[in-house]
Design an enzyme around this catalytic site. Sequence first.
Site, mmCIF file in Angstrom:
data_model
loop_
_atom_site.group_PDB
_atom_site.id
_atom_site.type_symbol
_atom_site.label_atom_id
_atom_site.label_comp_id
_atom_site.label_asym_id
_atom_site.label_seq_id
_atom_site.Cartn_x
_atom_site.Cartn_y
_atom_site.Cartn_z
ATOM 1 N N ARG A 56 -33.617 -32.515 47.860
ATOM 2 C CA ARG A 56 -33.650 -31.181 46.843
ATOM 3 C C ARG A 56 -32.685 -30.824 45.784
ATOM 4 N NH1 ARG A 56 -38.302 -27.935 48.527
ATOM 5 N NH2 ARG A 56 -39.048 -27.452 47.260
ATOM 6 N N HIS A 80 -37.228 -32.288 74.664
ATOM 7 C CA HIS A 80 -36.030 -33.524 75.469
ATOM 8 C C HIS A 80 -36.467 -33.362 77.605
ATOM 9 C CE1 HIS A 80 -34.246 -33.320 71.922
ATOM 10 N NE2 HIS A 80 -33.269 -32.814 72.145
ATOM 11 N N LYS A 125 -27.368 -22.407 76.758
ATOM 12 C CA LYS A 125 -25.918 -22.260 76.244
ATOM 13 C C LYS A 125 -24.903 -21.128 77.280
ATOM 14 C CE LYS A 125 -27.959 -24.772 72.408
ATOM 15 N NZ LYS A 125 -27.941 -25.637 71.992
HETATM 16 C C1 BG6 Z 1 -30.448 -31.145 70.371
HETATM 17 C C2 BG6 Z 1 -30.733 -29.426 70.573
HETATM 18 O O1 BG6 Z 1 -31.785 -31.581 70.074
HETATM 19 O O2 BG6 Z 1 -29.805 -31.674 71.364
HETATM 20 C C3 BG6 Z 1 -29.277 -28.865 70.512
HETATM 21 O O3 BG6 Z 1 -30.905 -29.107 69.316
HETATM 22 C C4 BG6 Z 1 -28.883 -29.160 71.963
HETATM 23 O O4 BG6 Z 1 -29.148 -27.635 70.784
HETATM 24 C C5 BG6 Z 1 -28.676 -31.412 71.804
HETATM 25 O O5 BG6 Z 1 -27.324 -29.017 71.647
HETATM 26 C C6 BG6 Z 1 -28.296 -31.367 73.193
HETATM 27 O O6 BG6 Z 1 -28.186 -33.159 73.307
HETATM 28 P P1 BG6 Z 1 -26.726 -33.735 73.775
HETATM 29 O O7 BG6 Z 1 -27.245 -35.105 72.891
HETATM 30 O O8 BG6 Z 1 -25.924 -33.244 71.140
HETATM 31 O O9 BG6 Z 1 -26.072 -33.923 73.930
#
Ligand code: BG6
Length: 481
Positions: A44, A240, A348
Amino acid sequence: SNRAATLVVLGASGDLTRRLLLPGIGSLLAQEPDREVRVIGADRDERPDGDFDAEVRAALTEGGAGDEAVERVAAASSYLRTDATDSASLQRLLEAAAAPAPGTDAAEHDGERRVVLYFALPPAVTAKVCSALLDVDLPAELHLAMEKPFGEDEAGARALNALVARLVPEDQVHRVDHFLGMSTVLDIIALRFANRMFQAVWTGEHVESIEIAYDEALALEGRAGYYDHAGALRDMIQSHLLQVMALVTMEPPASITDRDLRDAKAAALRATRLWGGDATTASRRARYTAGTIETADASGERSERSVPSYVDEDGVDPARGTETLAQVTLEVANSRWAGVPITLRSGKALGVTQKHVVLTFADVRHLPSGLTGPDPKDRLVIGLNPDTMELRVTTNASHDPLGLAQSVMRADMRQASLRPYGEVLGGILDGNGMLTVRGDAAEECWRICDEVLAAWAADEVPMEEYPAGSDVPEAWGAALR
Ligand code: BG6
């Protein structure tokens, strides 16, 4: 097929584009410097001339692309101010994508470039853009790539799937999950289906439990605006970790092609239910309180970082009750896996950052008498990022020939490989959906998680606490400590 492609990025001024998408393309160009790709950024905001090109250049370089490839791709890239919820604005954008790149002749292949429209947008905006696309003349071969989360619950994912189906056929829709591009996740395919010794034992007859964990030291990293609405379950498990679980538990596909692989994964997800059928006993949630996280960088240099309590972080609304650590135990209720608990966990601000798939094998039927236990559990540990594999097997204790101990066979598989986003984008640019998520699978992943989210919203599962920098709470029963 490998053909010239134009990647149109909606949300080009966002964090994801700069941090992950463009460096991903950079790593792809490092491996395939001649790949014909053009990037059109759309968002945008008004951006000064050359601003986006400079960003493309820097990010491709960061991803590892060589100078020549960087120059070629950056020169053909451009930015177009766009209101992606407006059909006329989208029409102009897609016409620009189908036209020859500035400064090039209308080369004969330019007319048949594959156009990939990448939605680096939140799901509510993605749905609005799809509605606006209903009134746009779409390019001959348009692929849609959509970032997670795909929808916000099962009903939302269904509605978005129905909308997307009015635009392009399903094999031109790619729901992006970058974990499918991680090299160790891909290794699961070879490990399972190209090794006689693992193929035979990869069943509930021999495997006692499975853990898929992704515990991070990272805290909020300024992402409260997104994370406080998502939480650990939606952010990591819904997407994931369920994808990883599908690869670990699926039946052997006859071929590693998009159709066979997506079919096998979807079947495993359809068979998945909460352990014991009850979210109150099959799930746990917690959030971090203030603490200190100790981390080590690649050279082993240690550093400490103080983290405030999650509820005191900027942009967090404590009333939302967002979890920063989540665990769900599932069962793939079919003849291969029934009775095997499969635990998915992510959080986390943890002190011990286990990122792995652990298969714990059942005890031998009969331990010959005379051998003195305890008999340690045999395990296969697949480390995700960095890429490692460990086979922990029972052997004789060194000082006691009849005693038992555990020996570890370890492989470090870290090689120069594509970034996960590069691997996934390479497939999408080739029009291949092997490493992306099919619509029915996305719905199944929400079905599995919605039940947990409902129990949490009704406060049927207590919100626990853990100090930032600590280990996953003891009572959660992590496979390795
Ligand atoms: C992301 C999440 O999809 O994957 C994050 O939103 C996370 O919170 C991340 O930290 C982890 O994947 P990578 O590849 O950064 O270790």
